[in-house]
Design a protein around this motif. Sequence first.
Motif, short mmCIF file in Angstrom:
data_model
loop_
_atom_site.label_atom_id
_atom_site.label_comp_id
_atom_site.label_asym_id
_atom_site.label_seq_id
_atom_site.Cartn_x
_atom_site.Cartn_y
_atom_site.Cartn_z
N HIS A 808 1.23 -1.03 -0.16
CA HIS A 808 -0.17 0.14 0.09
C HIS A 808 0.39 1.12 0.32
O HIS A 808 0.04 2.22 0.10
CB HIS A 808 -0.73 0.05 1.41
N GLU A 809 2.06 1.21 -0.09
CA GLU A 809 3.19 2.30 0.15
C GLU A 809 4.12 1.89 -0.35
O GLU A 809 4.65 0.77 -0.95
CB GLU A 809 3.13 2.74 1.11
N MET A 810 4.74 2.69 -0.66
CA MET A 810 6.42 2.75 -1.49
C MET A 810 7.15 4.06 -1.21
O MET A 810 7.23 4.69 -1.23
CB MET A 810 5.88 2.74 -3.69
N ILE A 811 9.00 3.56 -1.53
CA ILE A 811 9.53 4.57 -1.74
C ILE A 811 10.26 4.49 -2.47
O ILE A 811 10.35 3.75 -3.18
CB ILE A 811 10.98 3.56 -0.35
N LEU A 812 10.10 5.92 -2.93
CA LEU A 812 11.23 7.13 -3.86
C LEU A 812 12.20 7.48 -3.38
O LEU A 812 12.58 7.83 -2.16
CB LEU A 812 10.18 8.05 -3.99
N ASP A 813 13.41 6.71 -4.60
CA ASP A 813 14.73 7.13 -4.38
C ASP A 813 15.18 8.69 -4.93
O ASP A 813 14.99 8.71 -6.18
CB ASP A 813 15.52 5.47 -4.91
N CYS A 814 15.63 9.39 -4.16
CA CYS A 814 15.82 10.81 -3.96
C CYS A 814 17.22 10.97 -4.30
O CYS A 814 17.82 12.05 -4.07
CB CYS A 814 14.93 11.54 -3.43
N ARG A 815 18.20 10.59 -4.00
CA ARG A 815 19.01 10.06 -2.80
C ARG A 815 20.56 10.64 -4.37
O ARG A 815 21.43 11.23 -4.25
CB ARG A 815 20.20 9.08 -2.89
N SER A 816 20.04 10.59 -5.91
CA SER A 816 20.99 10.54 -6.56
C SER A 816 21.17 12.10 -6.86
O SER A 816 21.94 13.08 -7.98
CB SER A 816 20.63 9.88 -7.69
N PHE A 817 20.20 12.67 -6.56
CA PHE A 817 19.78 14.20 -6.57
C PHE A 817 20.39 15.20 -5.99
O PHE A 817 20.86 16.24 -6.57
CB PHE A 817 18.01 14.56 -6.12
N PRO A 839 5.54 13.77 1.72
CA PRO A 839 5.20 12.24 2.21
C PRO A 839 6.76 11.82 3.05
O PRO A 839 7.19 12.77 3.12
CB PRO A 839 5.37 11.62 0.42
N THR A 840 6.88 10.37 3.76
CA THR A 840 7.32 10.41 4.43
C THR A 840 8.70 10.99 4.23
O THR A 840 8.90 9.98 3.70
CB THR A 840 6.50 8.88 5.49
N VAL A 841 9.54 11.35 4.94
CA VAL A 841 10.90 12.58 4.70
C VAL A 841 12.04 11.22 4.86
O VAL A 841 12.07 11.60 6.20
CB VAL A 841 10.98 13.86 4.24
N SER A 842 12.99 10.24 4.10
CA SER A 842 13.94 10.41 4.72
C SER A 842 13.89 8.77 6.18
O SER A 842 13.99 8.72 6.79
CB SER A 842 14.80 11.00 5.30
N PHE A 843 12.30 8.14 6.23
CA PHE A 843 12.55 7.25 6.45
C PHE A 843 11.54 6.20 5.64
O PHE A 843 10.84 6.18 4.81
CB PHE A 843 11.33 6.76 7.86
N PRO A 844 12.10 4.83 5.32
CA PRO A 844 13.34 4.03 6.18
C PRO A 844 13.99 4.25 6.09
O PRO A 844 15.62 3.66 7.37
CB PRO A 844 13.08 2.80 6.58
N VAL A 845 14.12 5.21 4.29
CA VAL A 845 16.16 4.94 4.27
C VAL A 845 16.13 7.02 4.16
O VAL A 845 15.41 7.59 3.08
CB VAL A 845 15.50 4.42 2.89
N ALA A 846 17.53 6.75 4.45
CA ALA A 846 17.33 8.60 4.31
C ALA A 846 17.60 8.94 2.70
O ALA A 846 18.38 8.26 2.04
CB ALA A 846 18.72 8.98 4.94
N GLY A 847 16.98 10.04 2.42
CA GLY A 847 16.81 10.83 1.20
C GLY A 847 15.80 10.41 0.19
O GLY A 847 15.79 10.24 -1.06
#
Length: 960
Positions: A808-817, A839-847
């Motif tokens: 029901h949720e997903m994590i979008l990776d923004c680290r390359s920016f 959305p939820t920022v830097s959880f559970p993965v930073a960036g």
Amino acid sequence: MSLNIHYKEDFKNRHIATNAADTAAMLTTIGVDSVDQLIEETIPQQIRLKQPLNLPKAKSEADYLATLKQTASLNKVFKSYIGQGYYDTITPGVILRNVLENPGWYTQYTPYQAEIAQGRLQALLNFQTMVIDLTGMEIANASLLDEGTAAAEAMFMQYSLSKNKGAKKFFVSELLFAQTIDILNTRANPFGIELVIGNHQEIELNEEFFGAIIQYPAGNGEVFDYTSFAQAAHEKNVKVTVVADLLSLTLLTPPGEWGADVVVGTTQRFGVSIGFGGPHAAYFATKDAYKRSIPGRIIGVTIDSDNNYALRMALQTREQHIRRDKATSNICTAQALLAIMAGFYAVYHGPKGLKLIAERIHGLSVTLATSLEKIGYKVLTQSYFDTIQVELGDLKDAIHGVCIDNEINLNYKGTVVTIALDETTAVEDIRLLNRIFSKVKGIAADEAELQEENINTVIPAGLQRTSEYLTHPVFNSHHSEHEMLRYIKSLEAKDLSLTHSMIALGSCTMKLNATSEMIPITWPEFSKIHPFAPVDQVGGYYAVFNELDKWLSEITGFAAMSFQPNAGAQGEYAGLMVIRAYHQDRGDHHRNVALIPSSAHGTNPASAAMAGMKIVVVKSLENGNIDVEDLKAKAEQHKDDLSCLMVTYPSTHGVFEESIIEICETIHANGGQVYMDGANMNAQVGLTSPANIGADVCHLNLHKTFCIPHGGGGPGMGPIGVAKHLVKYLPGHAVVDINREKSIPAVSSAPWGSASILIISHAYIAMMGTDGLTNATKYAILNANYMKARLEQHYPVLYSGSKGRCAHEMILDCRSFKNFGIEVVDIAKRLMDYGFHAPTVSFPVAGTLMVEPTESEPKHELDRFCDALIAIKGEISDIESGTSDKTDNALKNAPHTAANVTGDEWSHQYSRQSAAFPLPYVAANKFWPSVGRVNDSYGDRSLVCACPPMESYMEDPVGI
């Protein structure tokens, strides 16, 4: 034309927003033929339910409310003088209608994004200021769950701060409310803290004590002078916590002036209904020296990018995602909506109004005591605020009988009765009590007239308050209803809520809080019931509890529920304490190891630490799943001491891990229990269940999956469900007999936690029924996968199931920016310009951004959000290509306020139009952030957590 005379509106079509045509279009985008195909590709077959949920047929909204009205009539709304921390109150209509009943206030999220939360931040700063002023302390937080748990937090803070690590004793006044002592016992036990319960006038404190706690006024109503007690405690390096009635502090010398180190209590009587125990906002005030140890949230003053006054959440010192197993509390433990109401109550009445309310209550108490003494009763309380104790002797049964006949509840213990008055008490009520007590004595009513003139206080001169309070203009400016209404609306206008746009917060499930679910909480049959009212007066509540217990047990697959935990994190704690009791009852006192995946919610290790467990971290694989081999190795390594595994399912990464049954079997094979974090139940209901995957206990966030609103960061409810072998250990209570065979002590002040809002979840399940609940889960998964299909071309989606699906949720990776200077926080702030909460920022993965759309959002709203993120990705691409400046661009300068965009000067290299109206739809319904980007580092350097005069910001905003 054929006419359907049996038609009734179907609530599930109101809750689930997506229609058939949109469903078909979304399925095409995803690349599947049907919703069922999508579910088959998302949820492993081996954990799918074999049969539909066995729930009653769904009711229409009108039918449900009519049925519930009949149930509510089983509650008898007696006049309660029980007290013990719960008092009837009057919620001003302007606050009732415009805050409690207003989705612009109750659908807000925790103010992590300060620029679009300045209204509720100001309201919470008002609350902190109110608490600081009334208690005489230096710093206060923005609320805790209830009085008892606030006291427990104080005890543990004192324990953590103690310089004498050998000190394990904590003095507890025997005149504390019984439920508070019960909770202290729960919290103390895992750490070997010894509660020494006794008389504060007799106890001899020594180096074995680290702290002490007293009640002011005491549980029997007496107002003691604790000055010498506090002085003696400090001479022995013992810190003093005071549980204080906030309203009484308008008349009594505040604890901060006679030696308190910590002051805690409830703000319930500041316009928040009793509600059979909650929700109510507790307060926690202490000395500035302890600000780095204070639990929960603190709202702080800072500046924005234009050097203007701004607010933010500051000093989240024990924020669970940061300190994890080092945390002894966490930021989830707040009651923001109720704190906002209490703060508004103080604003509306002001210092004079509050004092007049307190004086009237105190005057009526003196009037009652005087009249009872005149007719021959012995009043045991000498110095008091609103509560007296009276010796009844052999007249107790007669008094009780006549009071019940007159629909009056008093608090009886042996031959002594305690009578606590409140804001709703009138002279006529005192006359009635006088007549009752006279009648039982055989005295004619005309012989027992009340003294209604020349009433003098019984509070000793040395304990009467002389210091000022609530001097800030905010508490002295809004006393007419027009002024108050406009003030409330001015703050509301600064906040983005679900009334404006979707809030796609991964893990937090911001879904529809239907009006029909909310309406009953203000009915007097539910809102005016005391939690310690006799059982035969609360049949309506028991009927709701019993049905909700049965329904949630069916949904989870468990044997029984406990509704006492009144927050998700507290549910975790309660569940772990039940597991601990189970092991100890079997003689396995050594089983104290909790296996926790590295990907777990931060509340998990915090809760395990509070339950006295040793935390062993289990590795996660690159695909986000639990490393099963590492788990097996650690379960085997710790098999002699293994207590439990804490697991979130579907995972925090938004994936149904296919090894979950093997994981649970591994834990059981090594003597442990499986605790499932229910934060992601929105992807389970009707399709799988905690029991089906092999869990033994699970907490449910009713403020997520089951529609209780977030209210700006509370109220919440975190009931736990347990398998049959754990039922006997579910939490008990010291005042109301809900104890099971081997119950752990209470985890919350009230027997059923925040009981009044359980009605919201009861309504949701009753109106959705089996099909509705199951379809809600399917559409939550459909909406998430649709957004994934649209966004993954622009943002890498970090984790997926074996067939490429998310839950029901997903994590979008923004680290390359980061390579060209853009941080994930820049995307979060830029989304505000598009009218969205991040959305939820830097959880559970930073960036990263964790996105959850929920089933109650329609396709066009999902598309608006996707369009915004895609447009932002285009802006990032312009920075990457050099088309936009690396430092002076719309993302780095976001959010843009109306003052920025309409000002005389505009020095940026991009247009005002692109700053404020980046997509065509934005102009049609623009939400303006009320401040520019908040300066966190400035706020960290100069913490201000009360309301200073506004002039100081206007004159020199940087020189606070």
